[in-house]
Write a protein that holds these residues in place. Structure first.
Motif, PDB file in Angstrom:
ATOM      1  N   LEU A  56       0.656  -1.283  -0.028  1.00 34.89           N
ATOM      2  CA  LEU A  56      -0.176  -0.025  -0.012  1.00 34.89           C
ATOM      3  C   LEU A  56       1.111   1.208  -0.020  1.00 34.89           C
ATOM      4  N   LEU A  57       2.271   1.260   0.483  1.00 33.58           N
ATOM      5  CA  LEU A  57       2.858   2.389   0.557  1.00 33.58           C
ATOM      6  C   LEU A  57       3.832   2.487  -0.691  1.00 33.58           C
ATOM      7  N   GLY A  58       3.467   1.533  -1.590  1.00 36.34           N
ATOM      8  CA  GLY A  58       4.125   1.729  -3.098  1.00 36.34           C
ATOM      9  C   GLY A  58       5.479   1.204  -3.117  1.00 36.34           C
ATOM     10  N   PHE A  59       5.898   0.133  -2.271  1.00 37.24           N
ATOM     11  CA  PHE A  59       7.163  -0.763  -2.654  1.00 37.24           C
ATOM     12  C   PHE A  59       6.879  -1.580  -3.805  1.00 37.24           C
ATOM     13  N   ILE A 101      -8.727  -8.801  -0.305  1.00 39.58           N
ATOM     14  CA  ILE A 101      -8.125  -8.290  -1.638  1.00 39.58           C
ATOM     15  C   ILE A 101      -8.939  -7.376  -2.001  1.00 39.58           C
ATOM     16  N   LEU A 102     -10.494  -7.496  -2.059  1.00 46.43           N
ATOM     17  CA  LEU A 102     -11.208  -6.500  -2.802  1.00 46.43           C
ATOM     18  C   LEU A 102     -10.728  -5.199  -1.750  1.00 46.43           C
ATOM     19  N   VAL A 103     -11.039  -4.938  -0.580  1.00 46.96           N
ATOM     20  CA  VAL A 103     -10.602  -3.970   0.153  1.00 46.96           C
ATOM     21  C   VAL A 103      -9.278  -3.318  -0.225  1.00 46.96           C
ATOM     22  N   TRP A 104      -8.115  -4.241  -0.184  1.00 45.76           N
ATOM     23  CA  TRP A 104      -6.882  -3.956  -0.629  1.00 45.76           C
ATOM     24  C   TRP A 104      -6.752  -3.204  -1.761  1.00 45.76           C
ATOM     25  N   GLY A 105      -7.613  -3.624  -2.899  1.00 43.89           N
ATOM     26  CA  GLY A 105      -7.526  -3.320  -4.297  1.00 43.89           C
ATOM     27  C   GLY A 105      -8.219  -1.688  -4.467  1.00 43.89           C
ATOM     28  N   PHE A 152      -5.781   0.990  -5.554  1.00 42.06           N
ATOM     29  CA  PHE A 152      -6.094   1.578  -6.946  1.00 42.06           C
ATOM     30  C   PHE A 152      -7.020   2.858  -6.951  1.00 42.06           C
ATOM     31  N   ALA A 153      -7.192   3.415  -5.538  1.00 40.68           N
ATOM     32  CA  ALA A 153      -8.353   4.647  -5.672  1.00 40.68           C
ATOM     33  C   ALA A 153      -7.388   5.944  -6.236  1.00 40.68           C
ATOM     34  N   GLU A 154      -6.172   5.821  -6.681  1.00 44.97           N
ATOM     35  CA  GLU A 154      -5.504   6.982  -7.157  1.00 44.97           C
ATOM     36  C   GLU A 154      -5.885   6.907  -8.574  1.00 44.97           C
ATOM     37  N   PHE A 155      -6.447   5.929  -9.251  1.00 43.55           N
ATOM     38  CA  PHE A 155      -6.912   5.929 -10.598  1.00 43.55           C
ATOM     39  C   PHE A 155      -8.383   6.268 -10.666  1.00 43.55           C
ATOM     40  N   GLY A 156      -9.088   7.005  -9.752  1.00 41.92           N
ATOM     41  CA  GLY A 156     -10.401   7.026  -9.889  1.00 41.92           C
ATOM     42  C   GLY A 156     -11.279   5.857  -9.117  1.00 41.92           C
ATOM     43  N   MET A 157     -12.524   6.275  -8.679  1.00 40.77           N
ATOM     44  CA  MET A 157     -13.248   5.247  -8.137  1.00 40.77           C
ATOM     45  C   MET A 157     -13.776   4.205  -9.084  1.00 40.77           C
ATOM     46  N   GLY A 158     -14.068   4.575 -10.221  1.00 43.21           N
ATOM     47  CA  GLY A 158     -14.631   3.516 -11.279  1.00 43.21           C
ATOM     48  C   GLY A 158     -13.517   2.466 -11.605  1.00 43.21           C
ATOM     49  N   VAL A 159     -12.493   3.098 -11.841  1.00 44.11           N
ATOM     50  CA  VAL A 159     -11.290   2.052 -12.261  1.00 44.11           C
ATOM     51  C   VAL A 159     -10.825   1.173 -11.005  1.00 44.11           C
ATOM     52  N   ALA A 160     -10.950   1.965  -9.687  1.00 47.05           N
ATOM     53  CA  ALA A 160     -10.589   1.197  -8.621  1.00 47.05           C
ATOM     54  C   ALA A 160     -11.505   0.245  -8.150  1.00 47.05           C
ATOM     55  N   VAL A 161     -12.759   0.252  -8.624  1.00 42.32           N
ATOM     56  CA  VAL A 161     -13.742  -0.641  -8.084  1.00 42.32           C
ATOM     57  C   VAL A 161     -13.823  -1.730  -9.153  1.00 42.32           C
ATOM     58  N   LEU A 162     -13.554  -1.302 -10.370  1.00 44.19           N
ATOM     59  CA  LEU A 162     -13.500  -2.562 -11.475  1.00 44.19           C
ATOM     60  C   LEU A 162     -12.281  -3.591 -11.153  1.00 44.19           C
ATOM     61  N   LEU A 163     -11.004  -3.020 -11.012  1.00 45.94           N
ATOM     62  CA  LEU A 163      -9.956  -3.642 -10.722  1.00 45.94           C
ATOM     63  C   LEU A 163     -10.205  -4.365  -9.137  1.00 45.94           C
ATOM     64  N   ALA A 164     -10.523  -3.792  -8.305  1.00 48.28           N
ATOM     65  CA  ALA A 164     -10.719  -4.545  -6.888  1.00 48.28           C
ATOM     66  C   ALA A 164     -11.662  -5.454  -6.993  1.00 48.28           C
ATOM     67  N   VAL A 165     -12.654  -5.526  -7.819  1.00 49.97           N
ATOM     68  CA  VAL A 165     -13.892  -6.770  -7.922  1.00 49.97           C
ATOM     69  C   VAL A 165     -13.094  -7.623  -8.712  1.00 49.97           C
TER      70      VAL A 165
END
Length: 158
Positions: free
Chosen positions: A44-47, A98-102, A106-119
């Protein structure tokens, strides 16, 4: 005294052995949880994967050792029964994590993309966890049956 004799020596009574086993078990699970938490936080910190490779390798090695050792001993779990319902429920938990982690990752890409990738990641994780647990359950049941009903040696019958 040679090295074999040194490692065979046992100064503990039964109660001390049981206490030591509990301490070692708790130690394994504490290290497992902390290593998993470190991996999640680092991701989550970007490592990068390269920066997390050593922790990931050690974590996976510990997981593989625990699973293989338990299967060889014919042990599934202390609390959970080896059945499809339990495997599905535990897979849902893994997928949800993993859904929550995603969503966070991926929140930085916008919520639509983040939700799609996370799901997508959550569903893939559920499927992989479920398939892995089902295969492991089948291997456990086979090994457990072997240990419970050992085949008699053909030499004994002659």
């Amino acid at each position: 005294m040679n090295i074999k004799e040194f490692f065979k020596r046992d100064n503990l009574d039964e109660m001390q052995k049981q206490t030591l086993l509990k301490i070692e078990s708790r130690g394994f699970w504490v290290l497992w949880v902390l290593l998993l938490a470190a991996l999640i936080i680092e991701s989550l910190l970007g490592f990068t994967l390269r920066e997390m490779a050593a922790e990931w390798f050690i974590f996976m090695l510990g997981c593989a050792y625990a699973v293989i050792s338990d299967l060889r001993a014919g042990i599934w779990d202390r609390r959970f029964k080896p059945n499809t319902k339990t495997n599905a429920a535990l897979s849902v938990v893994g997928g949800a994590v993993i859904l929550v982690w995603g969503l966070i990752k991926f929140a930085e890409f916008g919520m639509g993309v983040a939700v799609l990738l996370a799901v997508f990641l959550g569903v893939c994780t559920w499927v992989l966890c479920f398939a892995t647990l089902q295969l492991t359950m089948k291997a456990y049941k086979k090994r457990h049956a072997e240990l419970e009903n050992p085949e008699e040696d053909n030499d004994e019958n002659k």
